[in-house]
Write a protein that holds these residues in place. Sequence first.
Motif, PDB file in Angstrom:
ATOM      1  N   UNK A 215       0.849  -1.196   0.000  1.00 37.85           N
ATOM      2  CA  UNK A 215       0.000   0.000   0.000  1.00 37.85           C
ATOM      3  C   UNK A 215       0.889   1.252   0.000  1.00 37.85           C
ATOM      4  N   UNK A 216       1.931   1.235   0.819  1.00 42.06           N
ATOM      5  CA  UNK A 216       2.842   2.381   0.874  1.00 42.06           C
ATOM      6  C   UNK A 216       3.613   2.530  -0.439  1.00 42.06           C
ATOM      7  N   UNK A 217       4.009   1.401  -1.043  1.00 37.94           N
ATOM      8  CA  UNK A 217       4.704   1.440  -2.340  1.00 37.94           C
ATOM      9  C   UNK A 217       3.834   2.124  -3.380  1.00 37.94           C
ATOM     10  N   UNK A 218       2.577   1.726  -3.465  1.00 31.12           N
ATOM     11  CA  UNK A 218       1.680   2.324  -4.468  1.00 31.12           C
ATOM     12  C   UNK A 218       1.523   3.821  -4.243  1.00 31.12           C
TER      13      UNK A 218
ATOM     14  N   UNK B 253      12.530   2.324  -2.871  1.00 35.64           N
ATOM     15  CA  UNK B 253      13.530   1.267  -3.071  1.00 35.64           C
ATOM     16  C   UNK B 253      13.670   0.395  -1.821  1.00 35.64           C
ATOM     17  N   UNK B 254      13.688   1.029  -0.645  1.00 36.82           N
ATOM     18  CA  UNK B 254      13.792   0.280   0.616  1.00 36.82           C
ATOM     19  C   UNK B 254      12.590  -0.651   0.798  1.00 36.82           C
ATOM     20  N   UNK B 255      11.402  -0.134   0.537  1.00 38.98           N
ATOM     21  CA  UNK B 255      10.192  -0.949   0.689  1.00 38.98           C
ATOM     22  C   UNK B 255      10.196  -2.141  -0.266  1.00 38.98           C
ATOM     23  N   UNK B 256      10.592  -1.897  -1.497  1.00 37.98           N
ATOM     24  CA  UNK B 256      10.625  -2.994  -2.475  1.00 37.98           C
ATOM     25  C   UNK B 256      11.632  -4.065  -2.066  1.00 37.98           C
ATOM     26  N   UNK B 257      12.737  -3.662  -1.502  1.00 39.06           N
ATOM     27  CA  UNK B 257      13.721  -4.627  -1.009  1.00 39.06           C
ATOM     28  C   UNK B 257      13.151  -5.415   0.183  1.00 39.06           C
ATOM     29  N   UNK B 258      12.455  -4.725   1.073  1.00 38.66           N
ATOM     30  CA  UNK B 258      11.842  -5.399   2.224  1.00 38.66           C
ATOM     31  C   UNK B 258      10.787  -6.409   1.762  1.00 38.66           C
ATOM     32  N   UNK B 259       9.983  -6.032   0.765  1.00 37.94           N
ATOM     33  CA  UNK B 259       8.975  -6.945   0.224  1.00 37.94           C
ATOM     34  C   UNK B 259       9.652  -8.165  -0.386  1.00 37.94           C
TER      35      UNK B 259
ATOM     36  N   UNK C 114      11.663  10.169  -1.441  1.00 37.25           N
ATOM     37  CA  UNK C 114      10.548   9.257  -1.732  1.00 37.25           C
ATOM     38  C   UNK C 114      11.031   8.056  -2.544  1.00 37.25           C
ATOM     39  N   UNK C 115      11.903   8.287  -3.504  1.00 37.90           N
ATOM     40  CA  UNK C 115      12.417   7.180  -4.308  1.00 37.90           C
ATOM     41  C   UNK C 115      13.290   6.245  -3.468  1.00 37.90           C
TER      42      UNK C 115
END
Length: 152
Positions: free
Chosen positions: A34-37, A65-71, A60-61
């Motif tokens: 949700x946060x990524x979107x 990137x951090x969130x995508x790595x965590x996912x 923000x970018x």
Amino acid sequence: MNNITNMKFFSISQANKSLALVTPIVEDIQTKWVEVKKLKEDCDAIILNHLESENILNEKQDRLDDLLEEIENNIEELQEIGAEFKGFEKGLVDFPAKIDTRIIYLCWRRGEKNISCWHEIFEGFSNRKDISNDLRGIVEKENQTKTNAEIK
């Protein structure tokens, strides 16, 4: 789908026991998604409309990137359990199981209390079928060769 030679096969009871580990991981993935979107929308708006400074865009970018790595790490955790993550929006997870020589998926969606559906490996969520008592017995017998300790 995982490499079949390294694939772990679950009984229904093993898959249900693994939900104690799987559920919080899927919840974490969905929260992050949700946060990524939202961040993606914010970044797109900043770029299109030149709304804010380059520093804010970079922040923000970086967070994106951090969130995508965590996912990605969360999805790897599911794979280590032997489960396969299949959907961000619905929180879908499949657990490989065997019936004789045929591989199927035991199917779970976030919010469900236990595994109650299955589908063929070449099908998806829309083709879920309820697990009948006959199928339950076959899947339990076929997949009980592994001990519960392997569920971690």
